[in-house]
Design a protein around this motif. Sequence first.
Motif, PDB file in Angstrom:
ATOM      1  N   ARG A  60      40.635  43.246  30.726  1.00 46.39           N
ATOM      2  CA  ARG A  60      41.937  43.416  31.375  1.00 46.39           C
ATOM      3  C   ARG A  60      41.767  43.768  32.845  1.00 46.39           C
ATOM      4  O   ARG A  60      42.416  43.177  33.723  1.00 46.39           O
ATOM      5  N   LYS A  61      40.900  44.756  33.124  1.00 43.01           N
ATOM      6  CA  LYS A  61      40.677  45.152  34.515  1.00 43.01           C
ATOM      7  C   LYS A  61      40.034  44.026  35.314  1.00 43.01           C
ATOM      8  O   LYS A  61      40.351  43.822  36.493  1.00 43.01           O
ATOM      9  N   ASP A  64      42.693  41.521  36.171  1.00 44.37           N
ATOM     10  CA  ASP A  64      43.528  42.026  37.260  1.00 44.37           C
ATOM     11  C   ASP A  64      42.804  41.924  38.596  1.00 44.37           C
ATOM     12  O   ASP A  64      43.401  41.575  39.621  1.00 44.37           O
ATOM     13  N   ARG A  67      42.805  38.287  39.735  1.00 45.10           N
ATOM     14  CA  ARG A  67      44.124  37.883  40.217  1.00 45.10           C
ATOM     15  C   ARG A  67      44.388  38.426  41.622  1.00 45.10           C
ATOM     16  O   ARG A  67      44.996  37.749  42.455  1.00 45.10           O
ATOM     17  N   ARG A  68      43.910  39.656  41.882  1.00 43.52           N
ATOM     18  CA  ARG A  68      44.081  40.223  43.230  1.00 43.52           C
ATOM     19  C   ARG A  68      43.284  39.432  44.261  1.00 43.52           C
ATOM     20  O   ARG A  68      43.634  39.408  45.445  1.00 43.52           O
ATOM     21  N   ARG A  75      43.567  36.543  30.564  1.00 47.15           N
ATOM     22  CA  ARG A  75      42.571  37.409  29.937  1.00 47.15           C
ATOM     23  C   ARG A  75      41.669  36.639  28.980  1.00 47.15           C
ATOM     24  O   ARG A  75      40.467  36.928  28.869  1.00 47.15           O
TER      25      ARG A  75
END
Length: 252
Positions: A60-61, A64, A67-68, A75
């Motif tokens: 998950r991290k 993220d 995506r940043r 996922r």
Amino acid sequence: ASIVEDHPALSIHRQCELLCLPRSTYYRNGSGSRKEKDTNILLMNPIEDEYTRPPFYGTRKMRDYLRRQGYKVNRKRVQRLMRIMGIQSVAPKPHTSIPRIGHKIYPYLLRGLNINGPDQVWCSDLTYLRLPGGFVYLTAIMDWHSRYVISWELSVTMDDDFCVSALQRALRTDGTPEIFNTDQGSQYTGESFTGVLKENGIRISMDGKGRVMDNIFIERLWRSLKYEEIYLKEYSTVTELRKELKRYLFVL
């Protein structure tokens, strides 16, 4: 009938199932593999770079983070790539190691054990190494007491052949341990690997699910190898990498 790479409803996996075509055959024959490979490497490079900074990142991290950085990724794709790369968050969690169906899982024998001499316990693991054209995989066999690397092998696939080859070489050159410890990866739970251990009267030990610290010493080897050698240089070929690994692993 043929595989449609960007089918709106059916994944490559499902299309292969419907056509009774093994995915390995599809990719090995080159059908669409260039696009898949290029896209994977594009994502796997930043995954590796970020993982070495906070290795507690889960899928998950990591999703993220990507995506940043501007990558459009879900996922599920991150899970698949991290599984291919052989990495996971160091934070314990349930169901992080899923053995292949039909493979026997053995208990962890090292908890509370006083390991006070060589050839009492050997251990093995595998990791990924990045090259410009993709990833290769490294397995090593280590003596738990001395931290000595007994043998190692490189492979361009994650089949169990190179793990078995490293084990057989270690047994030929350094004798026989009392216990052999691995994780629950399919390369180590299959009959090809465990069969060699049983033939030599070696007790089999396997890490518990989600317990990446059970094989801590070889995990430390991977970290040292990557920070002291791999990340400081740029290898262009497997031959070049193999030469430098031989120099590094035999001076530990």
